[in-house]
Scaffold this motif. Structure first.
Motif, mmCIF file in Angstrom:
data_model
loop_
_atom_site.group_PDB
_atom_site.id
_atom_site.type_symbol
_atom_site.label_atom_id
_atom_site.label_comp_id
_atom_site.label_asym_id
_atom_site.label_seq_id
_atom_site.Cartn_x
_atom_site.Cartn_y
_atom_site.Cartn_z
ATOM 1 N N LEU A 146 76.750 27.954 29.280
ATOM 2 C CA LEU A 146 75.967 26.901 28.630
ATOM 3 C C LEU A 146 74.500 26.993 29.031
ATOM 4 C CD1 LEU A 146 78.464 23.895 28.989
ATOM 5 C CD2 LEU A 146 78.037 25.322 26.976
ATOM 6 N N SER A 147 74.231 27.351 30.281
ATOM 7 C CA SER A 147 72.848 27.530 30.730
ATOM 8 C C SER A 147 72.179 28.679 29.999
ATOM 9 C CB SER A 147 72.813 27.783 32.243
ATOM 10 O OG SER A 147 73.305 26.675 32.953
ATOM 11 N N ARG A 148 72.951 29.726 29.721
ATOM 12 C CA ARG A 148 72.408 30.873 28.988
ATOM 13 C C ARG A 148 72.003 30.449 27.577
ATOM 14 N NH1 ARG A 148 73.091 36.491 29.763
ATOM 15 N NH2 ARG A 148 73.554 35.912 31.908
ATOM 16 N N ALA A 149 72.796 29.575 26.952
ATOM 17 C CA ALA A 149 72.463 29.080 25.617
ATOM 18 C C ALA A 149 71.180 28.261 25.641
ATOM 19 C CB ALA A 149 73.621 28.241 25.069
ATOM 20 N N GLU A 150 71.022 27.436 26.672
ATOM 21 C CA GLU A 150 69.811 26.631 26.804
ATOM 22 C C GLU A 150 68.588 27.516 27.019
ATOM 23 O OE1 GLU A 150 70.582 23.980 30.011
ATOM 24 O OE2 GLU A 150 72.129 22.838 28.933
ATOM 25 N N VAL A 155 63.441 30.081 24.853
ATOM 26 C CA VAL A 155 62.646 31.233 24.424
ATOM 27 C C VAL A 155 62.294 31.099 22.933
ATOM 28 C CG1 VAL A 155 62.609 33.740 24.133
ATOM 29 C CG2 VAL A 155 63.671 32.744 26.162
ATOM 30 N N PHE A 156 63.272 30.695 22.141
ATOM 31 C CA PHE A 156 63.021 30.503 20.715
ATOM 32 C C PHE A 156 61.918 29.472 20.480
ATOM 33 C CE2 PHE A 156 63.872 27.849 16.955
ATOM 34 C CZ PHE A 156 63.691 28.791 15.951
ATOM 35 N N ASP A 157 61.987 28.358 21.186
ATOM 36 C CA ASP A 157 60.982 27.303 21.013
ATOM 37 C C ASP A 157 59.576 27.810 21.341
ATOM 38 O OD1 ASP A 157 62.929 25.531 20.248
ATOM 39 O OD2 ASP A 157 63.143 24.599 22.227
ATOM 40 N N THR A 176 64.355 31.814 11.983
ATOM 41 C CA THR A 176 65.165 30.646 12.309
ATOM 42 C C THR A 176 65.867 30.882 13.639
ATOM 43 O OG1 THR A 176 67.148 31.497 11.224
ATOM 44 C CG2 THR A 176 65.564 30.260 9.847
ATOM 45 N N MET A 177 66.517 29.871 14.152
ATOM 46 C CA MET A 177 67.268 30.045 15.387
ATOM 47 C C MET A 177 68.357 31.090 15.197
ATOM 48 S SD MET A 177 67.574 29.249 18.531
ATOM 49 C CE MET A 177 68.777 29.719 19.758
ATOM 50 N N ASP A 178 68.990 31.110 14.042
ATOM 51 C CA ASP A 178 70.063 32.072 13.791
ATOM 52 C C ASP A 178 69.543 33.504 13.742
ATOM 53 O OD1 ASP A 178 72.025 30.152 13.755
ATOM 54 O OD2 ASP A 178 72.033 29.938 11.578
ATOM 55 N N THR A 179 68.430 33.721 13.036
ATOM 56 C CA THR A 179 67.909 35.089 12.949
ATOM 57 C C THR A 179 67.352 35.550 14.293
ATOM 58 O OG1 THR A 179 65.733 34.288 12.192
ATOM 59 C CG2 THR A 179 67.362 34.881 10.507
ATOM 60 N N PHE A 180 66.726 34.633 15.033
ATOM 61 C CA PHE A 180 66.205 35.012 16.340
ATOM 62 C C PHE A 180 67.347 35.305 17.303
ATOM 63 C CE2 PHE A 180 64.880 33.939 20.684
ATOM 64 C CZ PHE A 180 63.878 34.878 20.849
ATOM 65 N N LEU A 185 70.157 38.872 20.831
ATOM 66 C CA LEU A 185 71.425 39.360 21.358
ATOM 67 C C LEU A 185 71.638 40.833 21.066
ATOM 68 C CD1 LEU A 185 73.849 36.369 20.699
ATOM 69 C CD2 LEU A 185 72.638 36.997 22.792
ATOM 70 N N ILE A 186 71.062 41.345 19.982
ATOM 71 C CA ILE A 186 71.114 42.791 19.738
ATOM 72 C C ILE A 186 70.426 43.524 20.887
ATOM 73 C CG2 ILE A 186 70.208 44.654 18.290
ATOM 74 C CD1 ILE A 186 72.691 43.243 17.155
ATOM 75 N N VAL A 187 69.281 43.035 21.289
ATOM 76 C CA VAL A 187 68.552 43.656 22.406
ATOM 77 C C VAL A 187 69.351 43.527 23.691
ATOM 78 C CG1 VAL A 187 66.464 43.565 23.814
ATOM 79 C CG2 VAL A 187 66.306 43.304 21.320
ATOM 80 N N GLN A 188 69.901 42.338 23.945
ATOM 81 C CA GLN A 188 70.618 42.101 25.194
ATOM 82 C C GLN A 188 71.880 42.953 25.313
ATOM 83 O OE1 GLN A 188 69.252 40.044 27.608
ATOM 84 N NE2 GLN A 188 67.580 40.070 26.112
ATOM 85 N N THR A 189 72.554 43.168 24.201
ATOM 86 C CA THR A 189 73.855 43.839 24.267
ATOM 87 C C THR A 189 73.810 45.325 23.933
ATOM 88 O OG1 THR A 189 74.344 43.237 21.960
ATOM 89 C CG2 THR A 189 75.062 41.696 23.674
ATOM 90 N N ARG A 190 72.742 45.795 23.301
ATOM 91 C CA ARG A 190 72.726 47.187 22.854
ATOM 92 C C ARG A 190 71.651 48.051 23.509
ATOM 93 N NH1 ARG A 190 75.201 48.884 18.037
ATOM 94 N NH2 ARG A 190 76.652 47.357 17.179
ATOM 95 N N ALA A 191 70.640 47.442 24.082
ATOM 96 C CA ALA A 191 69.510 48.227 24.579
ATOM 97 C C ALA A 191 69.836 48.923 25.898
ATOM 98 C CB ALA A 191 68.289 47.330 24.753
ATOM 99 N N PHE A 192 69.255 50.086 26.079
ATOM 100 C CA PHE A 192 69.289 50.803 27.350
ATOM 101 C C PHE A 192 68.113 50.306 28.182
ATOM 102 C CE2 PHE A 192 71.756 53.405 24.602
ATOM 103 C CZ PHE A 192 72.620 54.138 25.392
#
Length: 438
Positions: A146-150, A155-157, A176-180, A185-192
């Motif tokens: 939940l802290s990660r979501a906050e 960051v979005f704001d 939008t929040m969805d596109t951001f 998450l693409i960067v967080q989960t896929r980037a080297f």
């Protein structure tokens, strides 16, 4: 068929884009449904040790330099309070996320369109419902999610101001929040990011799923290629080709990527120790623990790979009869060592039985057809319980050996060639045997 596809495959727009831009992976088929039900990469032929299995031209890598040299590079340089190391440690993630968001909005006009169109929203832990989080049986991990979501919302704001500064570059409907969240998450989960100069997305390669395998990456600077290379790992034809995201335990995998490994050799559990009732005064215990670099409330890590000696040292301090006690990092006379082992066992027993379900109940549940998130949650909590149980088993064996040594009986030392216990546990048993022989 450089990428394990035919060029007229109607569903292969991205693979065709890769082939046209110089990606080479003759033994690997990417983006297919694997035996575990997840999308990944399959070996088309046997893959040997020390073999280059994927090669991606460096021109296809998406880095911060790519973003800074792009048509929106000025957005990053003109706003250092949002996109510089001086102001924020996650500046590279911010740059890449905004760049992805921009390129995605360009649609077919973007050079990266075929790649970006394949990237769906990752299923990270903070996307889980409260009911799903409860399956973890770990309130702290659920709270961390939940802290990660906050944090993502924060960051979005901060970055959403770009829609006001550059409304023609970032129309509100594309930011939008969805596109951001998708871009972030693409960067967080896929980037080297490890052992590499800058956070980098590598198309095609990032379809590799994680496993504890000896597969790594290398830069071929002579040919301007980013290569995936097997170390001592081999794959048979038809087997899923995996890549190691690093030595991550299941809590980390779940938080960062939304999945776990059923047999994770790097799995760990954090155990909080507290010096409660002891033979010595509170101040004496504090001073004694400080000699060994510990405090009266101490956090240690248990894993399947090692026998944690800190657990014993901490409790030997609690058992000590004198504040001048020494060598507590080593086994003590059998009377005291027996008490120490019993205290450690009782602690882990209490931890294990605080869970809402047992190991046997979890194993039975996994035999059923379950939603993916529920299965991950059960595998996670089962892995934690198995670590507690394994350490309890070692403590029980050690306690029985202490009793045997103290009464001149044959010690029930397991066969090292058949045992599931780590090597340092047998070193500890050897130390106990040495005391018996004195």
């Amino acid at each position: 068929t450089l990428l394990g596809i035919t060029m007229d495959d109607p569903s292969s727009a991205f693979k065709v884009w890769c082939a046209q831009n110089g990606v080479v992976a003759p033994k690997v088929q990417s983006g297919v449904l694997c035996p575990d039900g997840q999308r990944g990469c399959l070996a088309l032929q046997d893959i040997e040790e020390h073999e280059v299995i994927m090669s991606v031209p460096t021109k296809l890598l998406i880095t911060t330099a790519t973003a800074l040299e792009s048509a929106i590079g000025h957005v990053f340089t003109d706003n250092p309070e949002l996109f510089s190391l001086e102001h924020t440690s996650d500046y590279e993630d911010r740059i890449l996320s905004i760049y992805l968001l921009y390129e995605r909005a360009q649609g077919a006009r973007s050079f990266w369109h075929a790649y970006l169109a394949t990237l769906s929203l990752p299923d990270c832990l903070f996307e889980w419902s409260q009911e799903e989080l409860e399956h973890l049986q770990n309130p702290q991990l659920a709270a961390d999610a939940l802290s990660r979501a906050e944090a993502l919302t924060n960051v979005f704001d901060k970055l959403h101001i770009l829609t006001s500064i550059y409304p023609f570059v970032f129309p509100p409907e594309s930011f939008t929040m969805d596109t951001f969240k998708w871009a972030w998450l693409i960067v967080q989960t896929r980037a080297f990011a490890r052992r590499i100069a800058t956070t980098t997305l590598v198309p095609f390669v990032d379809n590799l799923n994680h496993g504890n395998v000896h597969v790594t990456y290398q830069f071929d600077f002579d040919n301007n290629m980013f290569n995936i290379v097997t170390g001592t790992q081999t794959f048979q034809a038809g087997e899923q080709v995996l890549f190691s995201y690093g030595r991550r335990d299941n809590a980390d995998l779940l938080m960062e990527y939304g999945f776990v490994l059923s047999d994770n050799e790097w799995n760990e559990v954090e155990l909080n120790l507290c010096a409660s009732s002891t033979r010595l005064s509170a101040q004496d215990i504090t001073d004694l623990l400080e000699k060994y670099g510990m405090q009266t409330t101490q956090s240690i890590t248990l894993s399947n790979r090692t026998f944690n000696s800190e657990l014993l040292t901490f409790h030997r301090c609690l058992v000590a009869k004198s504040p001048q006690a020494t060598l507590l990092e080593k086994p003590q006379p059998f009377e005291d060592e027996s008490v120490t082992l019993q205290l450690c066992y009782n602690l882990l027993h209490n931890c294990l039985y605080q869970f809402a379900t047992t190991i046997e109940e979890d194993e039975l549940a996994l035999q059923q057809s379950l939603p993916f998130r529920t299965r991950c949650a059960i595998l996670y909590r089962l892995g934690v319980k198995q670590i507690f149980r394994k350490h309890m088993q070692m403590l029980e064996v050690a306690h029985n050996c202490v009793f045997a040594f103290d009464h001149d009986l044959p010690a029930p030392i397991p066969d090292t060639t058949l045992s599931i216990f780590p090597a340092d546990f047998f070193t500890y048993l050897d130390q106990l045997a040495a005391i018996a022989n004195i």
